[in-house]
Design an enzyme around this catalytic site. Structure first.
Site, PDB file in Angstrom:
ATOM      1  N   GLU A  93      -2.391  -5.838  71.285  1.00 47.86           N
ATOM      2  CA  GLU A  93      -2.418  -5.810  72.753  1.00 47.86           C
ATOM      3  C   GLU A  93      -1.987  -4.481  73.347  1.00 47.86           C
ATOM      4  O   GLU A  93      -1.260  -4.448  74.345  1.00 47.86           O
ATOM      5  CB  GLU A  93      -1.565  -6.944  73.306  1.00 47.86           C
ATOM      6  N   TYR A 125      -2.525 -19.578  79.908  1.00 51.45           N
ATOM      7  CA  TYR A 125      -2.377 -18.578  80.967  1.00 51.45           C
ATOM      8  C   TYR A 125      -3.599 -18.569  81.892  1.00 51.45           C
ATOM      9  O   TYR A 125      -3.533 -18.070  82.996  1.00 51.45           O
ATOM     10  CB  TYR A 125      -2.206 -17.183  80.377  1.00 51.45           C
ATOM     11  N   LYS A 171       6.556 -21.261  72.484  1.00 52.53           N
ATOM     12  CA  LYS A 171       5.254 -21.672  71.935  1.00 52.53           C
ATOM     13  C   LYS A 171       5.310 -22.091  70.475  1.00 52.53           C
ATOM     14  O   LYS A 171       4.277 -22.308  69.841  1.00 52.53           O
ATOM     15  CB  LYS A 171       4.232 -20.555  72.118  1.00 52.53           C
TER      16      LYS A 171
HETATM   17  C1  GCB Z   1       0.681 -12.371  73.325  1.00 51.61           C
HETATM   18  C2  GCB Z   1       1.525 -11.435  72.556  1.00 51.61           C
HETATM   19  C3  GCB Z   1       2.762 -12.112  71.999  1.00 51.61           C
HETATM   20  C4  GCB Z   1       3.367 -12.994  73.070  1.00 51.61           C
HETATM   21  C5  GCB Z   1       2.373 -14.059  73.425  1.00 51.61           C
HETATM   22  C6  GCB Z   1       2.885 -15.003  74.504  1.00 51.61           C
HETATM   23  O1  GCB Z   1      -0.469 -12.188  73.515  1.00 51.61           O
HETATM   24  O2  GCB Z   1       0.833 -10.804  71.529  1.00 51.61           O
HETATM   25  O3  GCB Z   1       3.651 -11.119  71.586  1.00 51.61           O
HETATM   26  O4  GCB Z   1       4.571 -13.540  72.666  1.00 51.61           O
HETATM   27  O5  GCB Z   1       1.211 -13.464  73.911  1.00 51.61           O
HETATM   28  O6  GCB Z   1       3.593 -15.936  74.200  1.00 51.61           O
HETATM   29  O7  GCB Z   1       2.564 -14.784  75.666  1.00 51.61           O
END
Ligand code: GCB
Length: 914
Positions: free
Chosen positions: A464, A533, A641
């Site tokens: 990312e 999201y 998560k």
């Molecule tokens: C992502 C990231 C990760 C985050 C995750 C989240 O895309 O790569 O590091 O922890 O999302 O939980 O939003």
């Protein structure tokens, strides 16, 4: 390799493995390359043993430590450490503040000082200090002399201290470790990662050792923390395999010398499976690289979780008198990896979709200072769930993790810690040369240190890095050139493995049109959070992945992250009843019911599993983990998560969804087991099971049975199960080839009637009079909405948020959401007479009197004609209630909300028996 230093010798006679005599006498050839070699058969050379030649002393005990940002180098060097704290390694000063479920203050980022006194070892020709890792920057002094600095929190580094050790008495080792945050103008801006949704524990969080070589000539310990010996599978033809081995040698001797480099492969029982040797002349002070090929007949391949067979690769450095003066021993698996853009991943020619999880290296109450037991526990849970792959996010994990993953057969995604940003501040800034150099250094360290691991299938060059980077608007692309350079470097270091990358959101609508990263690395993967999201369905997710696959038809695509937050103390009667609360938005509570996360996993994994071209997928995340900026679910400072809680004690429901789908163990698991005080008498009971058939019984009475073909993706749902007042024991019995696997839960029903919080996906809100409301349920149609958005697209849209408070009620929580549109409720009820109260308010500021008019029918009879909530309430977001009697005769109450102007709305529904 400095080939000029490599000379064919004039023929010293080396003692060789038994029966390997014919080529042990070397001819004078006078050319640099072709060397005499001897290949031994498996029954020969039995004397090759996996016994270490080097001595190694763990420097883990007896450290003194102080966390002190104001201490100067000079003062620290002068300090005796007397008043410092006693610590042992692994250690971090962030074990509590960065690794708790109740992190109320930011964790401490600053300077930690470590001081150790130790004796000079008597034996050993060369002595090296080896640090497993130091987070983030380490400055190291021995006996007052600076040894150097290492930049990067995750990789091992060594210093040759032979000439710096005290001749007698104690040595004093001082290490300054700096985990300050990268801030403009500060030096850490040159070190990856510059950001990330995880805590960066500071300290010496792996081990420290003093390694002694037996002789001044040895396999190179100065090779970026690597073992100095690098092996990979060459060809596999029939049952015969070749192993390509490069040995890097270093002479710290003052004399030239002739040496034999023997590489042997021992099978799991210790028998010699193949061996090869070469002689070299090593000039005093030189470095030489020697390449050899070992043939292994009847090769036993490393076949992932099905058969994680490993050999031991033993590289020996032998003196002319036959003495082995150095030895490197590595676990090694013979295997071939292939990724196909249309068919996915193949291990040794066998198709093997990778079903994996992402993993961070922290543990509750420990941060990164984890033990081998912690690692065993984490990997054990991953194995138990049936995953066959693990993405070691977002950085190099410990050698032990890699070794265990190889032993367990887990295919590993190994990753460079290049996360979120390539410059400070954010995306507008240029990538500095220093940052680029550091990213390259860390990539080389990662690859060399993990090169020999059977489990590692790919090198990820980042995650990312496009966060906030819109080349289209900034005109600057500070991502693509760096990723391309790192891809090229990874290929130069290791052409036997593919490179990969975890993309943030290329081509995702919802405001994610960041710089593209497709097409740069050999294979590619995408982090996608549909249903969390953004995005409203798995079909939408699937169509998006299909479109990317079509756009990059030659680049195999995988899913590097997907998932949803979940709290094991928050629940839902119907996960579709409301909107997800996906991240901390300054709200006092962010609800993340466990059942919603299960829904996301069922949906998204279903879409993944049905697409054969996807080479692999990884759930974000196997465990809840520390992330200082978060405040979600029932914890603070934690990313929720995980499929398993931070303490590894509670496997969330979704864990069993995967276990039922991935494991060969029979699974029968009743979901919602932690939602014990039920709001509704009529429930759908969802059982995850991979057994042939599942039977459900309630308080000893059989309710029904479902065969596997009546379940979808191992999700078996028993609809409309009627709970009795008081205690209810539900038992599911899975029948698996004659074997029965049982599970049971105990739920209680302590409420009468039906109370629904409309538009809300979390259950259990209680009114001021003590009435329990379930989450939105029994609805048909309509859309859930918050009055004040708590996360998601609405918040990111930039549209100002209307935070006008609800008035006219002592229970504003029950009016925080609405269901709107044209919709109905179809509510199961015993026949009888009831009183129904509906709660309303006008949610939208823009609505005028007459702008929203609707009626409500109960079982076909209009009970509320032409309701104009705003007109009735007199003000916007002011509560009104309407009560009417109903008689239920057919076991159901149907409420129809029928708009005539605009949309109908309702905030809550209460039904009580007369
Ligand atoms: C992502 C990231 C990760 C985050 C995750 C989240 O895309 O790569 O590091 O922890 O999302 O939980 O939003």
């Amino acid at each position: 390799m400095p080939k000029s230093l490599l000379r064919i010798t004039t023929g010293p006679t080396f003692a060789a493995p038994r029966k390997c005599r014919k080529s042990t006498h070397f001819a004078v050839l006078g050319i640099a390359l072709a060397l005499a070699a001897c290949v031994c058969r498996a029954d020969e050379g039995a004397r090759v043993t996996p016994t270490e030649v080097r001595a190694s002393q763990a420097l883990t005990q007896g450290w003194k430590f102080v966390q002190d940002d104001s201490l100067t180098d000079a003062a620290a060097l002068a300090a005796t450490g007397q008043n410092w704290q006693d610590v042992s390694l692994p250690h971090t000063w962030n074990a509590q503040d960065a690794a708790s479920t109740n992190a109320t203050v930011p964790y401490k980022r600053g300077l930690g000082w470590y001081r150790l006194e130790f004796d000079t070892p008597e034996a050993g020709a060369r002595k090296w200090l080896e640090f497993g890792a130091a987070s983030i920057v380490a400055d190291v002094w021995l006996n007052g002399q600076k040894l150097g600095q290492h930049q990067g929190a995750f990789t091992a580094f060594r210093f040759d201290v032979t000439d710096k050790l005290a001749a007698s008495g104690k040595n004093v080792l001082l290490v300054k470790v700096d985990n300050r945050e990268a801030v403009t103008g500060k030096e850490l801006t040159a070190i990856a990662p510059l950001g990330g949704d995880f805590n960066m524990s500071g300290g010496l969080y792996r081990d420290v050792k003093l390694v002694e070589t037996a002789a001044p000539v040895h396999f190179d310990l100065g090779d970026m923390g690597g073992p100095g010996v690098y092996a990979r599978t060459g060809a596999v033809t029939g049952s015969r395999a070749t192993v390509d081995v490069r040995a890097k040698l270093k002479s710290d001797s003052t004399q030239d010398g002739d040496y034999l480099i023997r590489v042997s492969v021992l099978d799991a029982s210790g028998q010699l499976a193949g061996s090869v040797q070469k002689t070299v002349t090593l000039k005093a002070g030189s470095n030489v690289e020697v390449a050899q090929e070992v043939a292994v007949d009847h090769a036993h391949l490393w076949q992932g979780v099905d058969d994680p067979y490993q050999y031991r690769l033993i590289a020996e450095l032998v003196k002319s008198d036959g003495t082995t003066i150095d030895k490197v021993i590595q676990s090694f698996g013979i295997r071939q990896l292939r990724f196909d853009p249309n068919a996915g991943f193949f291990l040794n020619g066998k198709h093997m979709p990778l079903h994996g999880v992402d993993l961070h290296q922290d543990a509750l109450g420990k941060g990164w200072a984890i033990s081998t037991r912690d690692i065993d526990e984490s990997l054990g849970l991953i194995k138990e769930m049936g995953a066959n792959s693990v993405r070691l996010a977002h950085y190099p994990h410990s050698p032990y993790t890699l070794e265990r993953a190889s032993q367990l057969g887990l295919v590993v995604w190994a990753e460079l810690p290049l996360v979120n940003q390539t410059s400070i501040p954010g995306c507008g800034g240029p990538v500095t040369d220093a940052f680029k150099a550091n990213a390259k250094q860390q990539l080389q360290e990662l690859i060399r240190q993990q090169y020999n691991r059977a489990s590692v299938a790919m090198w990820s060059v980042g995650n990312e890095t496009t966060l906030g980077c819109r080349t289209s608007t900034t005109g600057i692309d500070n991502v693509t050139p760096l990723l391309k350079a790192l891809h090229a470097l990874a290929k130069a270091e290791d052409s036997s493995r593919v490179t990969t990358y975890a993309d943030l959101g290329q081509d995702v609508p919802y405001g994610h049109q960041f710089t593209s990263t497709g097409g740069i690395t050999d294979i590619w993967a995408i982090n996608r959070y549909y249903l969390w999201y953004y995005g409203s369905s798995a079909a939408e997710f699937g169509a998006h992945v299909d479109a990317l696959h079509a756009k990059y038809p030659n680049q195999p695509i995988g899913i590097s992250e997907y998932g949803a937050g979940s709290a094991v103390t928050q629940h839902s009667d119907n996960p579709l009843g409301g909107l997800t609360e996906s991240n901390n938005t300054g709200q006092p509570v962010v609800y993340q019911p466990e059942e919603y996360a299960s829904y996301v996993h069922e949906q998204i994994y279903g879409a993944i599993a049905s697409r054969k071209y996807i080479w692999g997928s990884y759930v974000w995340n196997m465990f809840d983990f520390g992330s200082g900026t978060r405040n979600e679910g029932d914890v603070q400072g934690v990313n929720t998560k995980g499929l398993v809680t931070y303490d590894r004690k509670t496997k969330k429901d979704a864990f069993y969804f995967y276990k039922a789908n991935l494991s060969s163990e029979p699974v029968t698991y009743i979901t919602g087991r932690r939602y014990t005080n039920r709001a509704y008498a009529t429930v759908d009971v969802k059982v995850y099971s991979n057994t042939d058939s599942v039977q459900l019984s309630l308080n000893g009475t059989t309710i029904g049975a479902l065969t596997q073909d009546q379940c979808t993706m191992k999700v078996c749902v028993f609809r409309n199960v009627k709970l009795s007042p008081g205690a209810n024991k539900l038992t599911a019995s899975g029948n698996h080839g004659g074997r029965t696997v049982n599970d049971w839960v105990e739920w209680s029903l302590n409420t009468q009637g039906v109370r629904i919080a409309a538009g809300q996906y979390t259950t259990g809100f209680t009114s001021s009079t003590g009435a329990l409301f379930g989450s939105d349920n029994f609805f048909v149609g309509g859309t859930a909405e918050w009055l004040v958005p708590k996360s998601g697209v609405a918040l990111r849209s930039g549209v100002p948020i209307d935070r006008t408070a609800v008035s006219g009620t002592v229970d504003p929580q029950l009016f925080a959401n609405v269901r709107r549109g044209r919709f109905s409720y179809d509510i199961p009820l015993d026949n009888g007479m009831y009183s129904v109260t509906l709660g309303f308010l006008e949610p939208g500021k823009a609505t005028a009197v007459g702008g929203r008019v609707f009626s409500v029918d109960a079982n076909g009879v209009t009970v509320l004609p032409d309701l104009d909530v705003l007109a009735a309430a007199g003000a916007y977001r002011t509560v009104i209630t309407r009560t009417f009697p109903v008689t239920v005769t057919g076991g159901r109450l149907k409420l129809d909300f029928k708009p005539s102007v605009g949309e109908a709305v309702v905030s809550n529904i209460s039904i009580t028996k007369n």
